[in-house]
Design an enzyme around this catalytic site. Sequence first.
Site, PDB file in Angstrom:
ATOM      1  NE  ARG A  72      -2.914   0.490   3.311  1.00  0.00           N
ATOM      2  CZ  ARG A  72      -2.256   0.716   4.464  1.00  0.00           C
ATOM      3  NH1 ARG A  72      -1.555   1.821   4.642  1.00  0.00           N
ATOM      4  NH2 ARG A  72      -2.301  -0.178   5.427  1.00  0.00           N
ATOM      5  CE1 TYR A 124     -16.004  12.482 -15.193  1.00  0.00           C
ATOM      6  CE2 TYR A 124     -15.432  12.572 -12.875  1.00  0.00           C
ATOM      7  CZ  TYR A 124     -15.857  11.866 -13.977  1.00  0.00           C
ATOM      8  OH  TYR A 124     -16.162  10.543 -13.845  1.00  0.00           O
ATOM      9  CG  ASP A 194      -9.054  17.092 -14.286  1.00  0.00           C
ATOM     10  OD1 ASP A 194      -8.373  16.526 -15.161  1.00  0.00           O
ATOM     11  OD2 ASP A 194     -10.080  16.595 -13.784  1.00  0.00           O
ATOM     12  CE  LYS A 219     -12.113   9.137 -17.862  1.00  0.00           C
ATOM     13  NZ  LYS A 219     -12.407  10.393 -17.189  1.00  0.00           N
TER      14      LYS A 219
END
Length: 379
Positions: A72, A124, A194, A219
């Site tokens: 992790r 978004y 972003d 994306k």
Amino acid sequence: MSASTPDPAGSTPHTAPAPGVAPTRDALATRVVHAGLDPDPTYGSVIPAIHQTSTFRQPRVGEFVGDFDYARSANPTRAALERALGDLEGGHGSAFSSGMAATHALLTAICSAGDHVVIPGDLYGGTFRLVDKVLTKWGLQYTMVDQTDLDALAAAVRDDTRLIWVETPTNPLLNVVDVAGVVARSRNAFVAVDNTFATPINQRPLELGADAVVHSTTKYLAGHSDTVGGAVITASEEHHDQVRFVQNAIGAVPGPFDTFLTHRGLRTLALRMRAHAENAAVVSAFLRDVPGVSDVRWPGFSGMVSFRHADARGIAERTRVFTLAESLGGVESLIEVPQAMTHQSVEGSDAAVPADLVRLSVGIEDGADLVEDLRRAIG
Ligand SMILES: *Cc1c(COP(=O)(O)O)cnc(C)c1O
């Protein structure tokens, strides 16, 4: 470089520096191929192994290689992707299990209860939902503003504004925001961008003065619609440490195979972005002359195109090469109706989108086939 003058990646040839001259950085088209990848030291494999492991053996208590004590906290396959992302954006990268996990990590690393943030007027839908429905429960305050209007942006920034969230080009209306202009009006606020739609090939916000970049690597960066992921890249090491702390504390980390897929996709980013832009130019030029089609938008780079048509839903259901699906940025072309699909979470808010809007993610197929598909579907 400003957001509206994208840099055609790979246009600079990769040349060896002359003897005695300090080496310059390689062009992006070269860097995307090599970033973060060092051949495996044990067997020499050109592509390092996928470290599908949850933990690492310690020869003595508290002794381990680098920061690899538990997966992790760190994993070598993830670390390679993080180095690559940092290289391409010009900062320090951290990878997450989704774009939303990356957004959440950055917002919670930088902001505290009671802080004020400025968000864009169209963005978004998931980012709006996170701020409006989740973080306000923890005392975050926000103002929405059209960031293409820099005077309005300046007026929205308050003494207690901790962070300005920029998305450019915006999703789904493809408005381009002047990142340097926002930075100049940010006072003491942290500026996060972003960069999902532009990618570092077309826009590198840290070079324009932003403090951090966020990606949905789902994306364009991964680029093949086969994995979900996110990233934060910060300009400063101090902010990187804060993001890393949240990454480990919250634990929204990507698995080794997903980071491998993202890294593999990244290597063709320059090539793909050129092909996306070429096809988007052809498709948007075609759409501008079609009766019944209005408000055709393409920012001049990348593969996202939007337009309005009274029969938006019918068109989206009739295409054959364009697949009716959410998401974007893969090699295959997708079509969707944002109001009914990706942007339901902004319905009824100031960020609501028109019902007759069609959004295209133009892929890398043959451009003439894409035009023919749209011609038939529009009828
Ligand atoms: C998809 C997307 C996100 C969210 O990313 P996920 O990987 O789906 O969590 C954030 N910002 C933009 C601009 C996006 O398109």
